[in-house]
Design a protein around this motif. Structure first.
Motif: not given
Length: 145
Positions: A16-25, A90-95
């Motif tokens: 959910e946090q990835i989809q919200l656009g949060l950074r890995w940090d 893995f450039p073909q994969l998103g976060s």
């Protein structure tokens, strides 16, 4: 609630946090803060994941849930660190895609370990059966003499 559901809960929060656009940090900080808060609870016990899973039904509900949340949060923190270092491979994969690969790895590992533990219990019961059969045959041969 089973260990799988706790793992799914942590993964759902991260996705959910990835989809919200949060950074890995930012995601790492959130997981770190959660694990620190869970560790402060009286219901946290410091045990290994293997011990916790093997004794799941014997451990008090609050203790097992809190401890599993901490273990999984820490595991995901190390996974995120790996993602940050290897994302370019893995450039073909998103976060979300790369994160789901790590989820899959854990599911495969978890299933493999549960299968091997059931196989070892089966083999130990088979060996006890063969031991009892050999002792039966030994007693028969001595009675025939």
């Amino acid at each position: 609630m089973s260990p799988d559901k706790v793992i799914s809960y942590i993964d759902k929060v991260v996705i959910e946090q990835i989809q919200l656009g949060l950074r890995w940090d930012d995601i790492s900080k959130t997981l770190k803060d959660k694990s620190i808060n869970y560790k402060k609870r009286d219901s946290y016990i410091q045990v290994s994941e293997r011990y916790l899973i093997n004794n799941w039904d014997r451990i008090e509900w609050k203790k097992r849930m809190t401890s599993m949340l901490v273990i999984q949060s820490l595991k995901r923190l190390s996974d995120i660190k790996w993602i940050k270092q290897n994302h370019s491979k893995f450039p073909q994969l998103g976060s979300v895609g790369i994160y789901k690969l790590l989820e899959l790895k854990d599911k495969l590992r978890y299933n493999q370990s549960s299968e091997s533990s059931s196989e070892s219990s089966e083999s130990s019961s088979e060996s006890s059966d063969s031991t009892s059969e050999s002792s039966d045959s030994t007693s028969e041969s001595s009675s025939n003499s």
